[in-house]
Design a protein around this motif. Structure first.
Motif, PDB file in Angstrom:
ATOM      1  N   LEU A 110       0.771  -1.384   0.042  1.00 52.86           N
ATOM      2  CA  LEU A 110      -0.118  -0.011   0.074  1.00 52.86           C
ATOM      3  C   LEU A 110       0.735   1.319  -0.076  1.00 52.86           C
ATOM      4  O   LEU A 110       0.335   2.238  -0.463  1.00 52.86           O
ATOM      5  N   LEU A 111       1.927   1.265   0.646  1.00 55.04           N
ATOM      6  CA  LEU A 111       3.053   2.332   0.523  1.00 55.04           C
ATOM      7  C   LEU A 111       3.143   2.927  -1.003  1.00 55.04           C
ATOM      8  O   LEU A 111       3.142   3.946  -1.243  1.00 55.04           O
ATOM      9  N   GLN A 112       3.128   1.924  -2.012  1.00 54.06           N
ATOM     10  CA  GLN A 112       3.368   2.289  -3.267  1.00 54.06           C
ATOM     11  C   GLN A 112       2.145   2.473  -4.248  1.00 54.06           C
ATOM     12  O   GLN A 112       2.156   2.831  -5.130  1.00 54.06           O
ATOM     13  N   LYS A 113       1.071   2.276  -3.217  1.00 50.05           N
ATOM     14  CA  LYS A 113      -0.245   2.487  -4.038  1.00 50.05           C
ATOM     15  C   LYS A 113      -1.093   3.531  -3.207  1.00 50.05           C
ATOM     16  O   LYS A 113      -2.385   3.445  -3.086  1.00 50.05           O
ATOM     17  N   GLY A 114      -0.441   4.436  -3.049  1.00 52.03           N
ATOM     18  CA  GLY A 114      -1.204   5.974  -2.668  1.00 52.03           C
ATOM     19  C   GLY A 114      -1.356   5.956  -1.331  1.00 52.03           C
ATOM     20  O   GLY A 114      -2.176   6.880  -0.967  1.00 52.03           O
ATOM     21  N   HIS A 115      -0.848   5.281  -0.602  1.00 48.14           N
ATOM     22  CA  HIS A 115      -1.034   5.258   0.924  1.00 48.14           C
ATOM     23  C   HIS A 115       0.466   5.680   1.664  1.00 48.14           C
ATOM     24  O   HIS A 115       0.458   4.605   2.613  1.00 48.14           O
ATOM     25  N   PRO A 116       1.294   6.257   1.233  1.00 49.84           N
ATOM     26  CA  PRO A 116       2.515   6.507   2.058  1.00 49.84           C
ATOM     27  C   PRO A 116       2.475   6.734   3.548  1.00 49.84           C
ATOM     28  O   PRO A 116       3.402   6.527   4.343  1.00 49.84           O
ATOM     29  N   ASP A 117       1.173   7.463   4.052  1.00 52.10           N
ATOM     30  CA  ASP A 117       0.757   7.783   5.511  1.00 52.10           C
ATOM     31  C   ASP A 117       1.062   6.713   6.330  1.00 52.10           C
ATOM     32  O   ASP A 117       1.033   6.693   7.501  1.00 52.10           O
TER      33      ASP A 117
END
Length: 384
Positions: A110-117
């Motif tokens: 998910l970090l690379q799919k729009g959710h670095p938060d």
């Protein structure tokens, strides 16, 4: 709303099967009819496949990508919920271990799919890798890559080759492939030199001359059709502006067909413009038909290749082998099935996140069925 008018069907090009002068078709005439029919079908199939592939890409962009984004949002909600549960729910050590596995093994992408938060949450549970573990992982990855390239490309790695990092692996691979390519080109050059130095026998010389003569005749056959159409269509000789525009467009089609050696297209245009009729085709000499049939075979082969290229391009887009979606109907079915599955997955996961949030027992029941994946080569991505 008025329906879009259907595109006109291309002119049928065939030799009549019966006539007073020619009650039975010759072998070459039958071959001509078979090839023109096959080319017409291939042209239709390629055009329909290309249109369907374009439509599929548009649907993926407009419908499926937003669903994927929504799915990842729900997965991100799951990550936050599991993090809170890990810290606040009364859980066993095994249950907390499973939550950590769910987070790191199933949601790290998910970090690379729009959710670095979500990075702080993953950092919280990820144990720092020791130098020894990093070296072992690099060695394992390098060994896997060596086996993969050996199987797929026949590349033999030297025993002392240093491919311990991706950069070193890539550099070694480029050097190895360049060396092998140079050796192959040298061998081909030597073979060509040996072939050129051999004296051709009279039989070989005669066959080569015959082949060259046939190629010239085939080229001349297409050029004759082209010249006839140019004579009939030349827009500079047309005083009427509307007719001039029509002839200009037809000339573009003629030039494109001539440059691509598309004999059937030129014959269609001749029929359409009444430069020839079916009787003309019926009375073609056998030699002329033989040249035509060779061109038609080549045109059919190129269309077969065009269809395969379209299928390969679509395969690169979908990530599935080309034979999964060989027709427009198969494309539509596969897309509808995948979209329905993703929509169901979103609904189910959203319901589970809501249940886990309000009922620790529901989370415990889920964790009871969850098994931590065994360690292995490469990352593990779980489906939610």
């Amino acid at each position: 709303m008025a329906k879009k008018p259907a595109a006109p069907k291309p002119q049928l090009v065939h030799i009549p099967t019966t006539s007073a002068d020619n009650p039975a078709l010759s072998k070459a005439q039958k071959e001509f009819n078979r090839l023109t029919k096959r080319i017409s079908k291939l042209e239709k199939d390629v055009a329909e496949f290309r249109e369907a592939a374009t439509r599929l890409r548009q649907r993926v962009q407009n419908e499926y990508r937003p669903l994927q984004a929504r799915h990842n949002e729900v997965r991100a909600d799951l990550v936050r919920m599991l993090d809170r549960a890990h810290d606040t729910y009364k859980l066993t050590k095994g249950e907390r271990t499973k939550i950590v596995s769910l987070l790191l093994d199933g949601c790290y992408d998910l970090l690379q799919k729009g959710h670095p938060d979500l990075q702080p949450i993953f950092d919280k549970y990820e144990e720092p890798e020791t130098p020894e573990e990093a070296a072992a992982a690099d060695a394992q990855t390098a060994e896997m890559m060596k086996q993969l390239f050996s199987r797929q490309f026949g590349i033999e790695f030297d025993a002392d080759a240093d491919v311990s990092t991706p950069e070193k692996f890539q550099a070694y691979l480029h050097q190895k492939m360049a060396t092998e390519q140079a050796a192959y080109e040298q061998q081909e050059a030597e073979r060509a030199e040996r072939r050129a130095s051999r004296k051709k026998s009279p039989r070989q010389q005669a066959a080569e001359e015959k082949k060259q003569a046939e190629e010239q005749n085939i080229t001349q056959a297409v050029r004759t059709l082209y010249r006839d159409l140019v004579k009939a269509l030349h827009p500079d000789l047309e005083p009427d502006e509307t007719e001039k525009a029509r002839k200009t467009e037809l000339m573009k089609q003629v030039t494109t067909a001539y440059e691509a050696n598309e004999l059937l297209t030129l014959l269609r245009l001749q029929l359409e413009l009444q430069r020839i009729d079916q009787t003309h085709l019926e009375n073609l000499a056998e030699d002329q038909l033989r040249y035509y049939n060779k061109l038609l075979k080549e045109q059919a082969r190129e269309l077969d290749e065009a269809m395969f290229r379209e299928q390969e391009i679509l395969s690169g887009f979908t990530g599935k082998p080309y034979y999964y979606t060989p027709t427009p109907a198969a494309m539509d079915y596969d897309y509808a099935r995948q979209k329905a599955q993703l929509e169901q997955k979103i609904r189910q996961l959203a319901a589970e996140v809501l249940a886990f949030e309000h009922d620790p027992a529901a989370l415990k029941a889920f964790l009871k069925t969850y098994k931590v994946p065994k360690a292995g080569p490469g990352p593990v991505f779980l489906e939610f």
